[in-house]
Design a protein around this motif. Structure first.
Motif, PDB file in Angstrom:
ATOM      1  N   MET A 182      30.618  50.777  48.746  1.00 40.77           N
ATOM      2  CA  MET A 182      32.031  50.509  48.421  1.00 40.77           C
ATOM      3  C   MET A 182      32.365  49.040  48.695  1.00 40.77           C
ATOM      4  O   MET A 182      32.075  48.526  49.776  1.00 40.77           O
ATOM      5  CB  MET A 182      32.932  51.400  49.281  1.00 40.77           C
ATOM      6  N   LYS A 183      32.973  48.376  47.726  1.00 44.01           N
ATOM      7  CA  LYS A 183      33.353  46.980  47.912  1.00 44.01           C
ATOM      8  C   LYS A 183      34.732  46.923  48.562  1.00 44.01           C
ATOM      9  O   LYS A 183      35.740  46.588  47.936  1.00 44.01           O
ATOM     10  CB  LYS A 183      33.327  46.244  46.573  1.00 44.01           C
ATOM     11  N   ARG A 184      34.747  47.252  49.866  1.00 45.78           N
ATOM     12  CA  ARG A 184      36.009  47.411  50.580  1.00 45.78           C
ATOM     13  C   ARG A 184      36.826  46.124  50.609  1.00 45.78           C
ATOM     14  O   ARG A 184      38.042  46.137  50.417  1.00 45.78           O
ATOM     15  CB  ARG A 184      35.720  47.887  52.010  1.00 45.78           C
ATOM     16  N   PHE A 185      36.153  45.003  50.815  1.00 49.50           N
ATOM     17  CA  PHE A 185      36.870  43.743  50.913  1.00 49.50           C
ATOM     18  C   PHE A 185      37.493  43.353  49.569  1.00 49.50           C
ATOM     19  O   PHE A 185      38.672  43.006  49.489  1.00 49.50           O
ATOM     20  CB  PHE A 185      35.938  42.646  51.418  1.00 49.50           C
ATOM     21  N   GLU A 186      36.694  43.418  48.503  1.00 47.65           N
ATOM     22  CA  GLU A 186      37.226  43.094  47.180  1.00 47.65           C
ATOM     23  C   GLU A 186      38.342  44.059  46.793  1.00 47.65           C
ATOM     24  O   GLU A 186      39.343  43.671  46.178  1.00 47.65           O
ATOM     25  CB  GLU A 186      36.109  43.132  46.129  1.00 47.65           C
ATOM     26  N   TRP A 187      38.169  45.315  47.140  1.00 47.90           N
ATOM     27  CA  TRP A 187      39.192  46.321  46.854  1.00 47.90           C
ATOM     28  C   TRP A 187      40.507  45.964  47.538  1.00 47.90           C
ATOM     29  O   TRP A 187      41.579  46.076  46.932  1.00 47.90           O
ATOM     30  CB  TRP A 187      38.699  47.683  47.327  1.00 47.90           C
ATOM     31  N   SER A 188      40.425  45.490  48.780  1.00 47.72           N
ATOM     32  CA  SER A 188      41.643  45.140  49.511  1.00 47.72           C
ATOM     33  C   SER A 188      42.346  43.944  48.868  1.00 47.72           C
ATOM     34  O   SER A 188      43.578  43.879  48.829  1.00 47.72           O
ATOM     35  CB  SER A 188      41.328  44.842  50.982  1.00 47.72           C
ATOM     36  N   LEU A 189      41.570  42.987  48.328  1.00 49.86           N
ATOM     37  CA  LEU A 189      42.163  41.835  47.650  1.00 49.86           C
ATOM     38  C   LEU A 189      42.846  42.259  46.357  1.00 49.86           C
ATOM     39  O   LEU A 189      43.962  41.824  46.046  1.00 49.86           O
ATOM     40  CB  LEU A 189      41.089  40.788  47.358  1.00 49.86           C
ATOM     41  N   ARG A 190      42.175  43.116  45.604  1.00 50.12           N
ATOM     42  CA  ARG A 190      42.750  43.574  44.337  1.00 50.12           C
ATOM     43  C   ARG A 190      44.008  44.400  44.573  1.00 50.12           C
ATOM     44  O   ARG A 190      44.973  44.319  43.798  1.00 50.12           O
ATOM     45  CB  ARG A 190      41.716  44.390  43.565  1.00 50.12           C
ATOM     46  N   LEU A 191      43.997  45.190  45.646  1.00 50.90           N
ATOM     47  CA  LEU A 191      45.157  46.019  45.976  1.00 50.90           C
ATOM     48  C   LEU A 191      46.383  45.144  46.239  1.00 50.90           C
ATOM     49  O   LEU A 191      47.520  45.542  45.943  1.00 50.90           O
ATOM     50  CB  LEU A 191      44.848  46.872  47.206  1.00 50.90           C
ATOM     51  N   LYS A 192      46.155  43.928  46.746  1.00 47.63           N
ATOM     52  CA  LYS A 192      47.258  42.993  47.015  1.00 47.63           C
ATOM     53  C   LYS A 192      47.630  42.164  45.787  1.00 47.63           C
ATOM     54  O   LYS A 192      48.526  41.320  45.862  1.00 47.63           O
ATOM     55  CB  LYS A 192      46.860  42.057  48.161  1.00 47.63           C
ATOM     56  N   GLY A 193      46.934  42.398  44.676  1.00 46.05           N
ATOM     57  CA  GLY A 193      47.283  41.703  43.441  1.00 46.05           C
ATOM     58  C   GLY A 193      46.484  40.459  43.156  1.00 46.05           C
ATOM     59  O   GLY A 193      46.826  39.700  42.227  1.00 46.05           O
ATOM     60  N   PHE A 194      45.406  40.219  43.908  1.00 43.26           N
ATOM     61  CA  PHE A 194      44.593  39.027  43.685  1.00 43.26           C
ATOM     62  C   PHE A 194      43.501  39.332  42.653  1.00 43.26           C
ATOM     63  O   PHE A 194      42.644  40.197  42.903  1.00 43.26           O
ATOM     64  CB  PHE A 194      43.981  38.550  44.997  1.00 43.26           C
ATOM     65  N   PRO A 195      43.489  38.647  41.503  1.00 41.78           N
ATOM     66  CA  PRO A 195      42.565  38.976  40.407  1.00 41.78           C
ATOM     67  C   PRO A 195      41.141  38.461  40.658  1.00 41.78           C
ATOM     68  O   PRO A 195      40.715  37.432  40.109  1.00 41.78           O
ATOM     69  CB  PRO A 195      43.212  38.281  39.204  1.00 41.78           C
ATOM     70  N   VAL A 196      40.401  39.180  41.453  1.00 46.26           N
ATOM     71  CA  VAL A 196      39.061  38.760  41.852  1.00 46.26           C
ATOM     72  C   VAL A 196      38.110  38.701  40.653  1.00 46.26           C
ATOM     73  O   VAL A 196      37.311  37.768  40.526  1.00 46.26           O
ATOM     74  CB  VAL A 196      38.510  39.699  42.948  1.00 46.26           C
ATOM     75  N   LYS A 197      38.187  39.702  39.771  1.00 45.96           N
ATOM     76  CA  LYS A 197      37.285  39.724  38.610  1.00 45.96           C
ATOM     77  C   LYS A 197      37.467  38.483  37.742  1.00 45.96           C
ATOM     78  O   LYS A 197      36.500  37.849  37.315  1.00 45.96           O
ATOM     79  CB  LYS A 197      37.523  40.985  37.778  1.00 45.96           C
ATOM     80  N   GLU A 198      38.715  38.127  37.472  1.00 43.68           N
ATOM     81  CA  GLU A 198      39.001  36.960  36.648  1.00 43.68           C
ATOM     82  C   GLU A 198      38.528  35.675  37.329  1.00 43.68           C
ATOM     83  O   GLU A 198      37.993  34.771  36.681  1.00 43.68           O
ATOM     84  CB  GLU A 198      40.501  36.876  36.361  1.00 43.68           C
ATOM     85  N   ALA A 199      38.703  35.610  38.653  1.00 44.47           N
ATOM     86  CA  ALA A 199      38.247  34.435  39.401  1.00 44.47           C
ATOM     87  C   ALA A 199      36.728  34.313  39.356  1.00 44.47           C
ATOM     88  O   ALA A 199      36.186  33.207  39.230  1.00 44.47           O
ATOM     89  CB  ALA A 199      38.735  34.514  40.841  1.00 44.47           C
ATOM     90  N   LYS A 200      36.036  35.443  39.448  1.00 47.10           N
ATOM     91  CA  LYS A 200      34.571  35.417  39.375  1.00 47.10           C
ATOM     92  C   LYS A 200      34.102  34.925  38.007  1.00 47.10           C
ATOM     93  O   LYS A 200      33.112  34.183  37.902  1.00 47.10           O
ATOM     94  CB  LYS A 200      34.004  36.809  39.662  1.00 47.10           C
ATOM     95  N   LYS A 201      34.806  35.334  36.963  1.00 47.08           N
ATOM     96  CA  LYS A 201      34.440  34.879  35.618  1.00 47.08           C
ATOM     97  C   LYS A 201      34.629  33.367  35.488  1.00 47.08           C
ATOM     98  O   LYS A 201      33.792  32.665  34.926  1.00 47.08           O
ATOM     99  CB  LYS A 201      35.297  35.606  34.577  1.00 47.08           C
ATOM    100  N   THR A 202      35.728  32.875  36.042  1.00 51.94           N
ATOM    101  CA  THR A 202      35.992  31.431  35.999  1.00 51.94           C
ATOM    102  C   THR A 202      34.935  30.666  36.781  1.00 51.94           C
ATOM    103  O   THR A 202      34.418  29.635  36.315  1.00 51.94           O
ATOM    104  CB  THR A 202      37.385  31.133  36.579  1.00 51.94           C
ATOM    105  N   GLN A 203      34.569  31.179  37.941  1.00 45.85           N
ATOM    106  CA  GLN A 203      33.548  30.514  38.754  1.00 45.85           C
ATOM    107  C   GLN A 203      32.210  30.483  38.024  1.00 45.85           C
ATOM    108  O   GLN A 203      31.489  29.486  38.066  1.00 45.85           O
ATOM    109  CB  GLN A 203      33.387  31.227  40.094  1.00 45.85           C
ATOM    110  N   ALA A 204      31.864  31.594  37.350  1.00 43.71           N
ATOM    111  CA  ALA A 204      30.596  31.648  36.612  1.00 43.71           C
ATOM    112  C   ALA A 204      30.562  30.593  35.506  1.00 43.71           C
ATOM    113  O   ALA A 204      29.526  29.964  35.261  1.00 43.71           O
ATOM    114  CB  ALA A 204      30.401  33.046  36.028  1.00 43.71           C
ATOM    115  N   ILE A 205      31.691  30.386  34.851  1.00 46.35           N
ATOM    116  CA  ILE A 205      31.767  29.353  33.805  1.00 46.35           C
ATOM    117  C   ILE A 205      31.553  27.966  34.413  1.00 46.35           C
ATOM    118  O   ILE A 205      30.797  27.147  33.887  1.00 46.35           O
ATOM    119  CB  ILE A 205      33.131  29.430  33.083  1.00 46.35           C
ATOM    120  N   ILE A 206      32.215  27.715  35.544  1.00 46.08           N
ATOM    121  CA  ILE A 206      32.085  26.415  36.216  1.00 46.08           C
ATOM    122  C   ILE A 206      30.639  26.173  36.649  1.00 46.08           C
ATOM    123  O   ILE A 206      30.099  25.079  36.486  1.00 46.08           O
ATOM    124  CB  ILE A 206      33.029  26.350  37.436  1.00 46.08           C
ATOM    125  N   ASP A 207      30.000  27.217  37.197  1.00 41.68           N
ATOM    126  CA  ASP A 207      28.610  27.093  37.655  1.00 41.68           C
ATOM    127  C   ASP A 207      27.661  26.757  36.507  1.00 41.68           C
ATOM    128  O   ASP A 207      26.610  26.149  36.719  1.00 41.68           O
ATOM    129  CB  ASP A 207      28.155  28.400  38.323  1.00 41.68           C
TER     130      ASP A 207
END
Length: 435
Positions: free
Chosen positions: A1-26
């Motif tokens: 279970m991705k408990r930490f990411e789940w807690s961020l998403r529950l608070k409204g932080f778009p982790v998936k979108e941020a990961k996509k942006t980071q992958a593009i930058i990388d």
């Protein structure tokens, strides 16, 4: 279970979108990254000029198409109600709010929009993965301060649970408390240590006195990540010896997130995912690589609150091996406020005094930790914790070193204490000056 990411998403932080942006930058090559950075700098400035009255007022009558003319924001500029500094696209209820620790002497409240906050955490996840640490599953031994009022205390404990970490309070570093920490390590499969440098160093000194190697007690440990306070070379060697794991130096700020992180080659790589770091002189002009200056940072994504050419209050330099895409922090030499004004007119970094004193005390005495405070132009008070008070010969050795490395005829006042006063956050400010 991705408990930490789940807690961020529950608070409204778009982790998936941020990961996509980071992958593009990388995936950017040198030219693509340069274009990306130029575009983001122009975009964040244009946004705040249009939507943030606080920022447009700062930039009044300035040619904002010329980056060198864009004003440097100081902490003094930000010491006004947060509502006055927000862009008109956000409200107090639609942003992530937090406060700086106040270690620079100028605390203030700040805000991030949800995407900017997600980018901060995605960068932490990426850097920690370099040492096989997964914030969702890896168990953290956390050496931090903790609020003592009931509501805030349990709020932090809940955040610790969601972050898969166990917090050790840094407000009590007695041998009794440190032994309890040791027993917890014996019973818990911790993957890594994270927290304030001074507290972790005290734990290592305790282990040294007990002739204990932490990795033998807790075999699951992989890495120790120290943050928020200076890590001296001899302290790093002590941590590596007593923990028998890799020690990584992290540099960050609450309002910006991760600024630099040491990689496997011991290079302090600057976070160029969502930050742009400049080193400027006193006239706010860029200095050459290898030259120490003011650290000034732009958050490329924070649209809730402008951190554009923001003067953090720290001094440092970038390595001549740096590139625009991969800046390397060569040195971090303290805060702009941490300077000693000496009777002769000489100016020295406060940490120089601390370091000189520390070197002698570590060799000559049983001192666990200490702080230096300048109380007069020629007088320095040294509060220290030790099993026994310093002898006259040990005090003289410190005086001799100070005479040599700073200047003679400075008055040193030694005070033996049972415990040192820490800041509200739990950090230990190693040098203080009233001048």
């Amino acid at each position: 279970m991705k408990r930490f990411e789940w807690s961020l998403r529950l608070k409204g932080f778009p982790v998936k979108e941020a990961k996509k942006t980071q992958a593009i930058i990388d995936g950017f090559g040198t030219n693509d990254y340069g274009n990306y950075l130029s575009k983001q700098l122009q975009s964040i400035v244009a946004f705040h000029l249009k939507h943030t009255p606080f920022y447009s007022t700062l930039c009044q009558d300035i040619n904002t198409s010329n980056w060198a003319e864009i004003p440097v924001i100081t902490k003094g500029n930000l010491q006004q109600p947060l509502a006055n500094r927000l862009s008109d696209k956000y409200t107090i209820k639609t942003v992530h709010k937090h406060k700086t620790s106040g270690s620079s002497g100028t605390p203030f409240e700040f805000a991030k929009d949800n995407f900017a906050h997600a980018m901060t955490w995605v960068t932490f996840m990426q850097r920690y993965s370099w040492f096989n640490i997964d914030l969702n599953t890896s168990k953290q031994a956390r050496f931090y301060g903790i609020p003592l009022d009931t509501k805030s205390y349990y709020k932090e404990r809940l955040k610790d649970w969601l972050g898969n970490r166990y917090r050790f309070s840094v407000f009590d570093l007695s041998d009794v408390a440190l032994n309890k920490i040791l027993q917890k390590f014996k019973r818990t499969k911790f993957d890594y240590i994270n927290g304030y440098t001074s507290a972790i160093v005290q734990f290592a000194k305790f282990l040294e006195r007990k002739n204990i190697i932490l990795k033998e007690v807790c075999p699951t440990l992989k890495v120790c990540i120290v943050t928020s306070e200076m890590l001296f070379d001899d302290d790093k060697k002590l941590l590596e010896k007593q923990f028998n794991i890799t020690v990584v130096n992290e540099y960050g700020a609450a309002e910006l997130g991760l600024i630099a992180f040491q990689d496997q080659q011991d290079q302090w790589l600057v976070n160029s995912n969502h930050l742009y770091v400049e080193i400027l002189d006193d006239n706010n002009q860029p200095v050459p690589y290898g030259t120490t200056g003011k650290i000034v940072i732009t958050d490329l994504y924070n649209r809730a609150h402008p951190f554009i050419r923001y003067e953090l209050g720290d001094l440092g330099s970038l390595s001549d091996k740096s590139t625009l895409q991969h800046p390397i922090l060569e040195s971090l030499t303290g805060r702009t406020s941490d300077f000693i004004s000496l009777p002769s007119g000489k100016i020295a970094a406060g940490l120089t005094f601390y370091y000189v004193t520390k070197t002698v005390i570590d060799k000559e005495a049983n001192v666990k930790e200490f702080i230096v405070e300048q109380t007069k132009i020629d007088t320095f008070k040294i509060d220290y914790v030790a099993n026994e008070a310093l002898s006259s010969s040990q005090q003289k050795a410190v005086q001799t070193a100070v005479d040599k490395y700073l200047e003679p005829n400075l008055n040193l006042v030694f005070e033996h204490k049972a415990i040192l006063e820490r800041e509200i956050s739990g950090k230990l400010k190693q040098f203080r000056s009233e001048f």
